[in-house]
Design a protein around this motif. Structure first.
Motif: not given
Length: 251
Positions: A164-167, A176-177, A220-221, A232-233
């Motif tokens: 979902a973060c990519v999309a 994010l992943f 993304c988040a 996390n990034i």
């Protein structure tokens, strides 16, 4: 409820796709979104038409397989929820629902709503693991870890890899992943041995797969169904800079 569905149909990644309209009737508000798609497919099969292909597995919000873009949002209108846990009570009778696959060059469409997310697998294979000796299971308390660190690592580890973060990212970035996987191991002492090669290799594989760059928009988040933090990034960036500062790899 009676609904109009506008569904992306595409035979394979080498053909052009298009939006096709369907009508579904008598949909219970208690149904999950995927159960509603099951009803659509049953109707199509009765009519002799080909059912809509879509990814799913556990249907419990754990596996990350159900990757649908619903009315312009990853996983649909309810925040913190995967598609399989989205229920039709979030919609109203007479609604029109647009259903599309993830949109990213690194996630080519297999068929209809199903996409190939094996790019994530290759990123994990590049370094998302720890090397350990085989043998008996070590004692759980052998390496003391402060609770704060354990909690942060656990929060990063809750990433289900749904994409979902990519999309939802305008750049189709996977930061994010990747950062969740890097942070999960970098925070724990078991991951310190390989931390430099891990972050270098995973970032290199991410770039190789064709994901875009992160520009810190934060979509993304905002759309992540399990609430992975942008922190996390920042951890990933620190790990990457520290690794490159002492690395023999000049690429």
């Amino acid at each position: 409820m009676n609904l109009t569905l506008k569904v992306w149909r595409q035979k394979n990644r080498n053909t052009e796709g298009k939006i096709v309209d369907y009508q579904v009737k008598d949909i219970s508000p208690e149904m999950s979104f995927l159960e509603m798609l099951d009803v659509l497919n049953e109707n199509l099969l009765r009519q002799g038409d080909e059912p809509v292909a879509f990814d799913h597995d556990c249907r419990e919000g754990i596996c990350g397989s159900c990757n649908l873009f619903i009315n312009g949002r990853a996983h649909g209108p309810e925040s913190g929820t995967t598609t399989c846990q989205l229920h039709m009570r979030k919609f109203s009778d007479g609604d029109t629902i647009v259903i599309e696959p993830w949109r990213a060059n690194a996630f080519p469409v297999n068929k209809d709503l199903s996409v190939d997310r094996s790019a994530f697998d290759r990123i994990i294979q590049a370094g998302g693991y720890v090397s350990v000796n085989t043998g008996g299971t070590p004692d759980g308390n052998e390496i003391p870890i402060p609770k704060e660190i354990a909690d942060r690592a656990f929060e990063a580890a809750t990433c289900i890899g749904c994409g979902a973060c990519v999309a939802s990212c305008k750049n189709a970035s996977a930061m994010l992943f990747v950062s969740a996987k890097v942070s999960q191991l970098a925070l724990l002492p078991q991951g310190h041995v390989e931390r430099k090669t891990r972050v270098e290799n995973m970032v290199a594989q991410m770039d190789k797969e064709g994901f875009g760059a992160c520009t810190n928009i934060g979509s993304c988040a905002a759309e992540c169904p399990v609430g992975i933090s942008l922190e996390n990034i920042a951890i990933l960036n620190r790990e990457f800079l520290a690794a490159k500062a002492t690395s023999n790899n000049l690429v």
